[in-house]
Design a protein around this motif. Structure first.
Motif, PDB file in Angstrom:
ATOM      1  N   ALA A 150      17.483 -45.078  -4.056  1.00 30.37           N
ATOM      2  CA  ALA A 150      16.942 -44.871  -2.712  1.00 30.37           C
ATOM      3  C   ALA A 150      17.841 -45.486  -1.643  1.00 30.37           C
ATOM      4  N   GLU A 151      18.362 -46.669  -1.919  1.00 32.07           N
ATOM      5  CA  GLU A 151      19.195 -47.356  -0.932  1.00 32.07           C
ATOM      6  C   GLU A 151      20.537 -46.658  -0.739  1.00 32.07           C
ATOM      7  N   VAL A 152      21.087 -46.077  -1.790  1.00 34.85           N
ATOM      8  CA  VAL A 152      22.334 -45.310  -1.648  1.00 34.85           C
ATOM      9  C   VAL A 152      22.110 -44.130  -0.700  1.00 34.85           C
ATOM     10  N   ALA A 153      20.976 -43.452  -0.852  1.00 36.84           N
ATOM     11  CA  ALA A 153      20.674 -42.327   0.029  1.00 36.84           C
ATOM     12  C   ALA A 153      20.589 -42.789   1.480  1.00 36.84           C
ATOM     13  N   ALA A 154      19.998 -43.952   1.703  1.00 38.88           N
ATOM     14  CA  ALA A 154      19.917 -44.488   3.061  1.00 38.88           C
ATOM     15  C   ALA A 154      21.306 -44.823   3.603  1.00 38.88           C
ATOM     16  N   SER A 155      22.173 -45.340   2.753  1.00 38.66           N
ATOM     17  CA  SER A 155      23.521 -45.720   3.179  1.00 38.66           C
ATOM     18  C   SER A 155      24.342 -44.523   3.635  1.00 38.66           C
ATOM     19  N   HIS A 156      24.050 -43.335   3.097  1.00 37.73           N
ATOM     20  CA  HIS A 156      24.830 -42.140   3.407  1.00 37.73           C
ATOM     21  C   HIS A 156      24.075 -41.161   4.307  1.00 37.73           C
ATOM     22  N   ALA A 157      23.004 -41.624   4.938  1.00 33.88           N
ATOM     23  CA  ALA A 157      22.177 -40.709   5.736  1.00 33.88           C
ATOM     24  C   ALA A 157      22.942 -40.068   6.883  1.00 33.88           C
ATOM     25  N   ALA A 158      23.964 -40.743   7.403  1.00 34.27           N
ATOM     26  CA  ALA A 158      24.711 -40.192   8.541  1.00 34.27           C
ATOM     27  C   ALA A 158      25.584 -39.006   8.148  1.00 34.27           C
ATOM     28  N   THR A 159      25.936 -38.900   6.869  1.00 34.54           N
ATOM     29  CA  THR A 159      26.864 -37.846   6.440  1.00 34.54           C
ATOM     30  C   THR A 159      26.319 -36.962   5.314  1.00 34.54           C
ATOM     31  N   PHE A 160      25.143 -37.287   4.809  1.00 35.40           N
ATOM     32  CA  PHE A 160      24.577 -36.471   3.725  1.00 35.40           C
ATOM     33  C   PHE A 160      23.116 -36.173   4.032  1.00 35.40           C
ATOM     34  N   PRO A 161      22.720 -34.900   3.947  1.00 32.67           N
ATOM     35  CA  PRO A 161      23.446 -33.758   3.358  1.00 32.67           C
ATOM     36  C   PRO A 161      24.314 -32.966   4.339  1.00 32.67           C
ATOM     37  N   SER A 162      24.483 -33.437   5.571  1.00 32.52           N
ATOM     38  CA  SER A 162      25.186 -32.637   6.578  1.00 32.52           C
ATOM     39  C   SER A 162      26.621 -32.312   6.185  1.00 32.52           C
ATOM     40  N   ARG A 163      27.266 -33.197   5.382  1.00 28.68           N
ATOM     41  CA  ARG A 163      28.654 -32.959   4.969  1.00 28.68           C
ATOM     42  C   ARG A 163      28.754 -32.933   3.439  1.00 28.68           C
ATOM     43  N   ARG A 164      27.773 -32.311   2.822  1.00 30.29           N
ATOM     44  CA  ARG A 164      27.677 -32.277   1.359  1.00 30.29           C
ATOM     45  C   ARG A 164      28.967 -31.811   0.697  1.00 30.29           C
ATOM     46  N   ALA A 165      29.650 -30.843   1.268  1.00 29.83           N
ATOM     47  CA  ALA A 165      30.836 -30.252   0.628  1.00 29.83           C
ATOM     48  C   ALA A 165      31.954 -31.262   0.434  1.00 29.83           C
ATOM     49  N   GLU A 166      31.932 -32.362   1.190  1.00 28.74           N
ATOM     50  CA  GLU A 166      32.992 -33.371   1.075  1.00 28.74           C
ATOM     51  C   GLU A 166      32.684 -34.443   0.033  1.00 28.74           C
ATOM     52  N   TYR A 167      31.539 -34.332  -0.601  1.00 25.82           N
ATOM     53  CA  TYR A 167      31.150 -35.278  -1.655  1.00 25.82           C
ATOM     54  C   TYR A 167      31.472 -34.702  -3.034  1.00 25.82           C
ATOM     55  N   SER A 168      31.775 -35.581  -3.963  1.00 26.59           N
ATOM     56  CA  SER A 168      31.892 -35.154  -5.357  1.00 26.59           C
ATOM     57  C   SER A 168      30.508 -34.810  -5.898  1.00 26.59           C
ATOM     58  N   PRO A 169      30.438 -33.941  -6.913  1.00 26.33           N
ATOM     59  CA  PRO A 169      29.128 -33.543  -7.435  1.00 26.33           C
ATOM     60  C   PRO A 169      28.278 -34.715  -7.925  1.00 26.33           C
ATOM     61  N   GLY A 170      28.914 -35.717  -8.543  1.00 29.92           N
ATOM     62  CA  GLY A 170      28.140 -36.838  -9.081  1.00 29.92           C
ATOM     63  C   GLY A 170      27.420 -37.612  -8.002  1.00 29.92           C
ATOM     64  N   LEU A 171      28.123 -37.978  -6.934  1.00 28.25           N
ATOM     65  CA  LEU A 171      27.486 -38.729  -5.859  1.00 28.25           C
ATOM     66  C   LEU A 171      26.498 -37.855  -5.099  1.00 28.25           C
ATOM     67  N   ALA A 172      26.822 -36.589  -4.897  1.00 26.12           N
ATOM     68  CA  ALA A 172      25.884 -35.690  -4.220  1.00 26.12           C
ATOM     69  C   ALA A 172      24.576 -35.592  -4.987  1.00 26.12           C
ATOM     70  N   GLY A 173      24.664 -35.504  -6.313  1.00 32.57           N
ATOM     71  CA  GLY A 173      23.455 -35.451  -7.122  1.00 32.57           C
ATOM     72  C   GLY A 173      22.644 -36.731  -7.022  1.00 32.57           C
ATOM     73  N   LEU A 174      23.340 -37.873  -6.994  1.00 33.78           N
ATOM     74  CA  LEU A 174      22.652 -39.159  -6.861  1.00 33.78           C
ATOM     75  C   LEU A 174      21.947 -39.249  -5.513  1.00 33.78           C
ATOM     76  N   LEU A 175      22.587 -38.756  -4.455  1.00 38.30           N
ATOM     77  CA  LEU A 175      21.984 -38.798  -3.129  1.00 38.30           C
ATOM     78  C   LEU A 175      20.785 -37.862  -3.035  1.00 38.30           C
ATOM     79  N   ASP A 176      20.869 -36.709  -3.670  1.00 36.11           N
ATOM     80  CA  ASP A 176      19.708 -35.817  -3.728  1.00 36.11           C
ATOM     81  C   ASP A 176      18.531 -36.520  -4.394  1.00 36.11           C
ATOM     82  N   LEU A 177      18.810 -37.187  -5.499  1.00 36.16           N
ATOM     83  CA  LEU A 177      17.753 -37.897  -6.221  1.00 36.16           C
ATOM     84  C   LEU A 177      17.171 -39.013  -5.372  1.00 36.16           C
ATOM     85  N   GLY A 178      18.033 -39.749  -4.670  1.00 36.67           N
ATOM     86  CA  GLY A 178      17.570 -40.853  -3.856  1.00 36.67           C
ATOM     87  C   GLY A 178      16.641 -40.420  -2.742  1.00 36.67           C
TER      88      GLY A 178
END
Length: 466
Positions: A314-342
């Motif tokens: 949950a905290e990782v998702a909060a840390s990336h709120a400024a750029t995810f999901p708005s810039r999802r394409a610039e994330y690797s699949p692993g971190l993007a999946g973790l942020l979706d879960l968070g």
């Protein structure tokens, strides 16, 4: 300057402060070594050669005029590239922030500069300090064996310090990321008490679990860096107000009479035989130094592992709120999946996870009524290959809990620890263990680590690829 790169920070410091070594010459020697090895080891995100030489010249002038800023004065170090620097980009292992330069230094960087340290550059890390490197960034290479894991996320810090590209570095630890690379690269690393070191100007992973600490080649070197970066900070209200001890001054006190606890059922279950043998050897060394070895009952880590992972997600998702999901394409699949879960973690999930954290932390605190330190492995296996490590991290049922069982519980509790090299496996790769203490016992940890290293030579061994 031949072989100066493997000297200890403290010995180089002593020669610089008495005028026997030039900070400029030492800095140039390390920059030359970086130039030779960086293409092979890939430890740095940014090398700051011109700025480093300028800092070294200032230190040399100050020392020649009798100024003494302490043990880091004129000594070249490096910092993990999630520490903000106003004079260089801070990418935090991402491509999103590749060209972003903050308008201020992190408190730890500011304190290093104030102590006269020469900052050689910014060290590579996994994407956002999570479990995997960004797919477009080549990961650092373990100088002991290029096929094997460097540990995460402070991989560049581990590689650079082990390979003699700097005399010490800063890493961060949220689930094991000072301890894993320290163990995999044969280093001494300190994960301080949560709040002992300011997190102002640190790109967050999971703020209630993030710790900043030194990674070095000896306990004395780690004590020197910790003494500079620790302490209260008006810019970080979570930084602890407790006075900072003289960590270096405490080293000479020895360890006779200290009590070290061991829970063989916790330590031994599923642990590789070579790691277990190194633990037993370390206990024998401490016993020979007059330490009282006691068997303890460690609180079960089963519940806290899942709860801490929930909090972290949950905290990782909060840390990336400024750029995810708005810039999802610039994330690797692993971190993007973790942020979706968070982003799916509920308030009830968070409360239950926090409740388990409080309970585990209380049970752990009670263990320290009977002992001063607890000894556990840094990792339950010998240094895995990259493939084996990736497989473990991708398996949330068995692999990930097994990998994190000796690290994540102490991030959740905020407990300080020191990781020490203590042997090698059949391939000549380093093995490390950790000592864990009660909150704000970094002075005891440094003292115990130094005593162990006065009686052993594991910390003086260096990797083949460097």
């Amino acid at each position: 300057m031949q072989d100066i790169h493997y000297r200890s920070l403290m010995s180089v410091s002593a020669d610089i402060r008495r005028g026997a070594l030039s900070p400029v010459d030492v800095t140039q020697a390390l920059l030359d070594r970086i130039s030779r090895l960086e293409s092979k080891l890939r430890a740095f995100a940014t090398v700051m050669a011109e700025k480093a030489l300028a800092q070294a010249k200032i230190a040399e002038d100050e020392i020649s005029r009798g100024m003494d800023r302490g043990p880091l004065h004129g000594v070249p170090v490096a910092v993990k590239d999630l520490c903000f620097t106003a004079d260089a980009p801070t990418a935090s292992g991402t491509t999103i922030y590749r060209n972003w330069t903050p308008d201020h230094d992190a408190t730890v960087v500011e304190r290093l500069k104030r102590a006269g340290a020469v900052i050689l550059g910014k060290l590579q890390l996994t994407e956002g300090a999570t479990g995997h490197h960004h797919i477009d960034i080549a990961p650092p290479v373990n100088p002991w064996n290029g096929d094997h894991w460097t540990g995460v996320s402070s991989s560049g810090s581990g590689v650079a310090t082990a390979a003699g590209l700097c005399f010490g570095s800063l890493g961060s630890d949220t689930a094991g990321s000072i301890r894993f690379p320290s163990a995999c690269c044969g280093l001494t690393g300190i994960k301080p008490t949560w709040g002992r070191v300011s997190r102002h100007g640190i790109f967050p992973l999971a703020e209630s679990l993030d710790h900043i600490g030194p990674m070095t080649r000896s306990a004395a070197d780690a004590a020197a860096i910790l003494g500079v970066i620790a302490g209260a900070d008006a810019n970080d209200p979570t930084a602890l107000l407790a006075p900072v001890p003289d960590y270096l001054g405490e080293l000479s006190r020895g360890v006779r009479g200290l009590r070290i606890g061991i829970d063989w059922s916790y330590v031994g279950e599923g642990t590789d035989a070579a790691v277990l043998a190194a633990v037993k050897d370390a206990l024998a060394v401490f016993a020979s130094l007059g330490v009282d070895i006691r068997e303890i009952a460690f609180p079960s880590p089963a519940g806290i592992l899942g709860s801490a992972l929930t909090l972290m997600t949950a905290e990782v998702a909060a840390s990336h709120a400024a750029t995810f999901p708005s810039r999802r394409a610039e994330y690797s699949p692993g971190l993007a999946g973790l942020l979706d879960l968070g982003r799916t973690v509920s308030g009830i999930d968070l409360f239950n996870a926090q409740k388990e954290r409080w309970a585990f932390s209380g049970r752990l605190a009670s263990v320290f009524n009977d002992v001063d330190l607890i000894l556990v492995p840094a990792i339950g296996m010998t240094v895995p290959t990259f493939g084996d490590a990736e497989a473990a991290m991708a398996d949330p049922v068995a692999g990930l809990p097994s990998l994190l069982r000796f690290t994540l519980p102490f991030d959740a509790s905020g407990s300080p620890s020191i990781t020490l090299p203590s042997g090698t496996d059949g391939k000549g790769l380093p093995i490390g263990f950790q000592l864990v203490g009660r909150h704000l016992s970094e002075d005891v940890l440094c003292r115990a680590g130094h005593a162990f290293q006065q009686a052993t030579d594991w910390h003086t061994r260096h990797p083949a690829l460097a």
